[in-house]
Design a protein around this motif. Structure first.
Motif, PDB file in Angstrom:
ATOM      1  N   ASN A 279      21.889 -67.411   1.179  1.00 22.99           N
ATOM      2  CA  ASN A 279      21.942 -68.071  -0.121  1.00 22.99           C
ATOM      3  C   ASN A 279      20.633 -67.877  -0.887  1.00 22.99           C
ATOM      4  O   ASN A 279      20.625 -67.530  -2.077  1.00 22.99           O
ATOM      5  N   LEU A 280      19.509 -68.084  -0.204  1.00 22.49           N
ATOM      6  CA  LEU A 280      18.199 -67.953  -0.841  1.00 22.49           C
ATOM      7  C   LEU A 280      17.893 -66.496  -1.182  1.00 22.49           C
ATOM      8  O   LEU A 280      17.337 -66.203  -2.253  1.00 22.49           O
ATOM      9  N   LEU A 281      18.247 -65.579  -0.294  1.00 17.67           N
ATOM     10  CA  LEU A 281      17.998 -64.158  -0.543  1.00 17.67           C
ATOM     11  C   LEU A 281      18.809 -63.643  -1.728  1.00 17.67           C
ATOM     12  O   LEU A 281      18.272 -62.945  -2.602  1.00 17.67           O
ATOM     13  N   CYS A 282      20.083 -63.980  -1.761  1.00 21.00           N
ATOM     14  CA  CYS A 282      20.935 -63.509  -2.861  1.00 21.00           C
ATOM     15  C   CYS A 282      20.460 -64.076  -4.195  1.00 21.00           C
ATOM     16  O   CYS A 282      20.414 -63.371  -5.208  1.00 21.00           O
ATOM     17  N   HIS A 283      20.095 -65.338  -4.196  1.00 21.58           N
ATOM     18  CA  HIS A 283      19.624 -65.947  -5.443  1.00 21.58           C
ATOM     19  C   HIS A 283      18.361 -65.250  -5.938  1.00 21.58           C
ATOM     20  O   HIS A 283      18.229 -64.964  -7.137  1.00 21.58           O
ATOM     21  N   ASP A 284      17.438 -64.964  -5.035  1.00 23.07           N
ATOM     22  CA  ASP A 284      16.200 -64.297  -5.435  1.00 23.07           C
ATOM     23  C   ASP A 284      16.477 -62.879  -5.929  1.00 23.07           C
ATOM     24  O   ASP A 284      15.733 -62.362  -6.771  1.00 23.07           O
ATOM     25  N   ALA A 285      17.545 -62.270  -5.436  1.00 18.74           N
ATOM     26  CA  ALA A 285      17.922 -60.916  -5.866  1.00 18.74           C
ATOM     27  C   ALA A 285      18.749 -60.927  -7.147  1.00 18.74           C
ATOM     28  O   ALA A 285      19.167 -59.859  -7.620  1.00 18.74           O
ATOM     29  N   GLY A 286      18.992 -62.104  -7.706  1.00 20.07           N
ATOM     30  CA  GLY A 286      19.720 -62.194  -8.970  1.00 20.07           C
ATOM     31  C   GLY A 286      21.219 -62.271  -8.827  1.00 20.07           C
ATOM     32  O   GLY A 286      21.949 -62.071  -9.810  1.00 20.07           O
ATOM     33  N   ILE A 287      21.693 -62.590  -7.635  1.00 21.07           N
ATOM     34  CA  ILE A 287      23.130 -62.697  -7.381  1.00 21.07           C
ATOM     35  C   ILE A 287      23.523 -64.167  -7.386  1.00 21.07           C
ATOM     36  O   ILE A 287      22.897 -64.987  -6.707  1.00 21.07           O
ATOM     37  N   GLU A 288      24.576 -64.506  -8.134  1.00 20.03           N
ATOM     38  CA  GLU A 288      25.068 -65.884  -8.097  1.00 20.03           C
ATOM     39  C   GLU A 288      25.659 -66.159  -6.719  1.00 20.03           C
ATOM     40  O   GLU A 288      26.487 -65.395  -6.207  1.00 20.03           O
ATOM     41  N   THR A 289      25.267 -67.261  -6.127  1.00 18.50           N
ATOM     42  CA  THR A 289      25.654 -67.546  -4.745  1.00 18.50           C
ATOM     43  C   THR A 289      25.708 -69.047  -4.509  1.00 18.50           C
ATOM     44  O   THR A 289      25.119 -69.832  -5.250  1.00 18.50           O
ATOM     45  N   CYS A 290      26.423 -69.427  -3.477  1.00 19.16           N
ATOM     46  CA  CYS A 290      26.443 -70.832  -3.079  1.00 19.16           C
ATOM     47  C   CYS A 290      26.687 -70.946  -1.579  1.00 19.16           C
ATOM     48  O   CYS A 290      27.187 -70.020  -0.939  1.00 19.16           O
ATOM     49  N   PHE A 291      26.302 -72.101  -1.047  1.00 24.80           N
ATOM     50  CA  PHE A 291      26.438 -72.424   0.374  1.00 24.80           C
ATOM     51  C   PHE A 291      27.670 -73.299   0.529  1.00 24.80           C
ATOM     52  O   PHE A 291      27.817 -74.298  -0.170  1.00 24.80           O
ATOM     53  N   VAL A 292      28.585 -72.917   1.432  1.00 23.82           N
ATOM     54  CA  VAL A 292      29.782 -73.720   1.676  1.00 23.82           C
ATOM     55  C   VAL A 292      29.868 -74.057   3.159  1.00 23.82           C
ATOM     56  O   VAL A 292      29.351 -73.335   4.011  1.00 23.82           O
ATOM     57  N   GLN A 293      30.547 -75.144   3.453  1.00 27.74           N
ATOM     58  CA  GLN A 293      30.668 -75.557   4.839  1.00 27.74           C
ATOM     59  C   GLN A 293      31.870 -76.480   5.011  1.00 27.74           C
ATOM     60  O   GLN A 293      32.447 -76.978   4.036  1.00 27.74           O
ATOM     61  N   ASN A 294      32.219 -76.673   6.265  1.00 29.66           N
ATOM     62  CA  ASN A 294      33.145 -77.732   6.661  1.00 29.66           C
ATOM     63  C   ASN A 294      32.519 -78.425   7.875  1.00 29.66           C
ATOM     64  O   ASN A 294      31.330 -78.279   8.117  1.00 29.66           O
ATOM     65  N   GLY A 295      33.256 -79.130   8.608  1.00 28.62           N
ATOM     66  CA  GLY A 295      32.664 -79.872   9.715  1.00 28.62           C
ATOM     67  C   GLY A 295      32.177 -79.028  10.869  1.00 28.62           C
ATOM     68  O   GLY A 295      31.368 -79.501  11.687  1.00 28.62           O
ATOM     69  N   ILE A 296      32.613 -77.745  10.930  1.00 32.19           N
ATOM     70  CA  ILE A 296      32.272 -76.945  12.107  1.00 32.19           C
ATOM     71  C   ILE A 296      31.618 -75.605  11.782  1.00 32.19           C
ATOM     72  O   ILE A 296      31.154 -74.922  12.690  1.00 32.19           O
ATOM     73  N   HIS A 297      31.568 -75.219  10.509  1.00 38.18           N
ATOM     74  CA  HIS A 297      31.066 -73.876  10.208  1.00 38.18           C
ATOM     75  C   HIS A 297      30.499 -73.825   8.793  1.00 38.18           C
ATOM     76  O   HIS A 297      30.839 -74.652   7.935  1.00 38.18           O
ATOM     77  N   SER A 298      29.604 -72.847   8.571  1.00 31.59           N
ATOM     78  CA  SER A 298      28.976 -72.647   7.258  1.00 31.59           C
ATOM     79  C   SER A 298      28.947 -71.161   6.925  1.00 31.59           C
ATOM     80  O   SER A 298      28.762 -70.318   7.817  1.00 31.59           O
TER      81      SER A 298
END
Length: 535
Positions: A386-405
């Motif tokens: 997430n941090l790498l893509c954002h710094d590279a200018g790519i729109e990104t987000c972090f998603v998760q559920n109770g067992i995985h991200s």
């Protein structure tokens, strides 16, 4: 001396009313020599003066137990002797006397102290060594409490001063050798400093939510979880001697700027978290912006004690610098967005190992895990992408559920799922089975990918939207009809022959081999996809 009324009450019918003279030794005198002595075993003998009401106690009636205050003073001093009998107990409920602002107890042992809900602001308890004898919780008036200088060991039991919101000072004994502070003992008080220069044991949340606490000084201390949590004014912590910190001992202290470690030997377990202004150690910057690394004299200490920390100032500085370094070394201006994301995906897979043996450890669930530990779990993989893509200018987000991200990124005008954790097969192999997938493909796979929601794990991810993107199309869906079929193969063929155009926003859908171009190799890969789906 005022005469007092002395009434003896027994279980029988006999009731005696006497006005005795009390000798200096506490024995009764003034009766005829042949009068048999009166024993007060079990008490029940009422004494009344202008200021006090008491009963005689003790086997020989040598003690006076105070039960009521009849005076009108704001500053009350409880006598050590009442009518020359030693005061042994005072169970006066001071909330019944709202005009009383200060109470000083004598240097004798008492069984109980009733201060809760009273207006008492200043309390002196010279004999007390164990705050379990005192009922303070919830007192909103008490400001200062003091103890005799001769007290060696002082113990504040759990909840002793909890929610005493006006309490601003505890005058510690000058000769104390050890202090023990129980869980929540001073939580939600108005203390401005904690200064224990002798060994101490500090319980869970002992000073939590102390909104005015600015300075903490500890020497040879054991500090339990969240002992100093939500202390919004805390600016500096000083450690000396042997310091043993537990999980999140220092948590959510937004104004903490410096920790002083002079002559300190620290052991810790994920002890610092959510202290965004913590930039200094021993009043010196812990991070060197010129080198993009920690200052050498503190680097080993930080790696040992802060590798599990989130939202800590100098750790965030380090993570940000490392992210920029990785992007600078792996991304070039001539890359397409697909190539950029693939390069960052591959860097993570090459430089990270999954930690199957310690999946719940806090060190695997923070922004720094890849850079400071080299092993992590799915949350660490997803956070760093997430941090790498954002710094590279790519729109990104972090998603998760109770067992995985994992992550969702935007390429062209379309969103795709990327799971670096499941693509990291081993140190020599990288998979793309979970690279650029649609919502439908993730839900069809089910299991750990059956559902998801967007999440901002720390302030470093504040760039994210609050809305979970929709990943509508699969790779190869050239005509964006929601299905990958023969018509998409025809469209790609016509594009390669120059008979049809594809918008720049839709080009990522055609780059099946992730090369950055749409060519015959993408057509070959699309054919394989169709053959495999037919089987």
């Amino acid at each position: 001396m005022n005469k007092i009324k002395h009434t003896a009450i027994t279980a029988g019918a006999l009731m005696l009313t006497l006005v005795p003279t009390v000798g200096s030794t506490g024995s009764l005198s003034g009766y005829a020599a042949d009068t048999p002595p009166i024993y007060y075993y079990g008490g029940g003998n009422r004494l009344v003066s202008d200021e006090w009401e008491a009963t005689i106690s003790g086997f020989y009636g040598e003690y006076a137990d105070l039960h009521e205050y009849k005076g009108n003073k704001e500053n009350v001093v409880i006598p050590e002797y009442f009518e020359e009998m030693k005061v042994r107990e005072c169970d006066i409920v001071w909330s019944d006397h709202p005009f009383v602002k200060s109470v000083t107890y004598p240097d004798v042992e008492f069984y109980s102290y009733y201060i809760a809900d009273s207006n008492v602001e200043d309390l002196y308890l010279p004999y007390v060594t164990d705050a379990s004898e005192i009922c303070f919780e919830g007192n909103e008036k008490l400001k200062i409490i003091g103890f005799a200088d001769s007290v060696n060991t002082l113990e504040f039991t759990s909840d002793a001063f909890k929610d005493c919101t006006a309490l601003e000072k505890v005058n510690m004994p000058t000769e104390y050798k050890r202090v023990k502070v129980g869980s929540y003992a001073f939580s939600n008080t108005n203390l401005s400093e904690v200064d224990y220069d002798k060994p101490s044991v500090i319980g869970r949340s002992a000073f939590a939510n102390c909104r005015s606490l600015k300075s903490v000084k500890l020497n040879n201390s054991e500090v339990d979880s969240r002992a100093f949590s939500d202390c919004n004014a805390l600016e500096e912590i000083s450690f000396s001697g042997s310091i043993a910190l537990s999980d999140l001992s220092i948590y959510n202290c937004p104004e903490l700027e410096n920790i002083d470690l002079t002559d300190a030997e620290v052991t810790s377990d994920a002890s610092f978290d959510n202290c965004p202004k913590l930039m200094n150690i021993n009043s010196k910057p812990a991070f060197d912006s010129k080198t993009g690394d920690f200052v050498p004299e503190y680097k080993e200490f930080i790696f040992e004690h802060f590798a599990s920390s989130d939202n800590v100032g100098f750790v965030d500085q380090y993570v940000t610098a490392q992210v920029r370094k990785v992007v600078a070394e792996n991304i070039t201006d001539d890359m397409t967005d697909v190539e950029k994301v693939r390069a960052l995906h591959d860097w993570i897979c090459r430089n990270t190992e999954y930690d199957p043996g310690d999946e719940t450890s806090r060190k695997n669930h923070n922004d720094a895990s890849v850079f400071m530990n080299e092993t992590t779990v799915c949350e660490g993989y997803a956070r760093i992408l997430n941090l790498l893509c954002h710094d590279a200018g790519i729109e990104t987000c972090f998603v998760q559920n109770g067992i995985h991200s994992w992550n969702i990124v935007k390429l062209g005008c379309h969103y795709f799922h990327i799971d670096t954790t499941w693509d990291d097969i081993d140190s020599s192999s990288i998979s793309y089975d979970w690279f650029m997938r649609s919502d439908a493909e993730m839900k069809k796979a089910g299991g750990a990918h059956a559902s998801w929601k967007i999440c901002k794990p720390t302030s470093l991810h504040s760039f994210q939207s609050n809305v979970t993107p929709v990943c509508e199309y699969s790779m190869g869906d050239m005509n964006t009809d929601g299905e990958v079929g023969v018509s998409d193969l025809v469209k790609m063929s016509r594009y390669l022959l120059g008979k049809e155009s594809i918008s720049e926003d839709d080009l990522p859908l055609s780059d099946l081999d992730l090369s950055g171009n749409t060519d015959v190799f993408d057509m070959i890969k699309l054919r394989k996809v169709l053959v495999n789906s037919a089987e």
